[in-house]
Enzyme design. Structure first.
Site, mmCIF file in Angstrom:
data_model
loop_
_atom_site.group_PDB
_atom_site.id
_atom_site.type_symbol
_atom_site.label_atom_id
_atom_site.label_comp_id
_atom_site.label_asym_id
_atom_site.label_seq_id
_atom_site.Cartn_x
_atom_site.Cartn_y
_atom_site.Cartn_z
ATOM 1 N N VAL A 110 44.689 36.883 46.445
ATOM 2 C CA VAL A 110 45.156 37.943 45.560
ATOM 3 C C VAL A 110 44.505 39.237 46.039
ATOM 4 O O VAL A 110 43.294 39.271 46.295
ATOM 5 C CB VAL A 110 44.772 37.652 44.086
ATOM 6 C CG1 VAL A 110 45.148 38.824 43.186
ATOM 7 C CG2 VAL A 110 45.434 36.368 43.601
ATOM 8 N N TYR B 195 37.101 28.586 41.810
ATOM 9 C CA TYR B 195 37.625 27.212 41.836
ATOM 10 C C TYR B 195 36.825 26.289 40.914
ATOM 11 O O TYR B 195 37.398 25.476 40.189
ATOM 12 C CB TYR B 195 37.618 26.659 43.262
ATOM 13 C CG TYR B 195 38.525 27.411 44.203
ATOM 14 C CD1 TYR B 195 39.854 27.647 43.886
ATOM 15 C CD2 TYR B 195 38.059 27.874 45.422
ATOM 16 C CE1 TYR B 195 40.706 28.336 44.749
ATOM 17 C CE2 TYR B 195 38.891 28.565 46.304
ATOM 18 C CZ TYR B 195 40.204 28.792 45.953
ATOM 19 O OH TYR B 195 41.034 29.465 46.810
#
Length: 169
Positions: free
Chosen positions: A91, A135
């Site tokens: 991103v 994550y």
């Protein structure tokens, strides 16, 4: 402004290439990118498709700009069956922390659930603490920490040498 997460189209390939370079710069590995636009188009949208991809598309005042992507493909585990490998996930920096990454990753995970895949797997550079934290906050397990799995790679002459020693016809 609205941000739409959708499946990539062949016409998105230039934007995806730009994001690939953004990821490479972020990882300080821009000299490693050998991908060409034509190869990306053929491999993802040609007769034989080697990957699938979701993109985050920012739409504002009639203009569209890709601000993120998640590129993945199916693999197979002899222990568990179908799996997805997420090759790239990125991103643009100015859109981080706004839920775009969660939506992109969620789209890949939704495919995994729909296809009854056992897992989604990916690699992260050891020094990329922000991504590792991202994550882990979403429940990902660091397989090197937990099970001591290590990623290996064959390229160039080592790859060619082993291929030359193949007994297949």
């Amino acid at each position: 402004m609205s941000i739409i997460v959708r499946e990539a189209l062949q016409t998105d390939c230039q934007g995806i290439m730009d994001l690939i370079m953004g990821l490479a710069v972020y990882e300080k590995m821009e000299d490693k990118v050998k991908m060409k636009l034509e190869t990306l188009q053929e491999d993802g949208f040609g007769n034989e498709k080697y990957f699938k991809c979701f993109v985050a598309d920012r739409q504002e005042n009639g203009a569209s700009k890709l601000i993120g992507y998640a590129l993945y493909y199916f693999t197979y585990s002899t222990w568990e069956g179908k799996c997805i490998y997420m090759e790239d996930f990125y991103v643009s920096p100015e859109y981080r922390g706004k839920g775009v990454g969660s939506r992109l990753m969620g789209s890949v995970c939704k495919i995994a659930v729909e296809k009854k895949c056992a897992r989604v797997q990916f690699s992260v550079l050891g020094g990329n603490k922000p991504s590792i934290d991202f994550y882990k906050r979403r429940g990902a397990i660091d397989m090197t920490e937990v099970e001591d799995w290590h990623l290996f790679r064959l390229t160039g002459s080592a790859l060619e040498k082993l291929a030359a020693n193949s007994n297949t016809v």
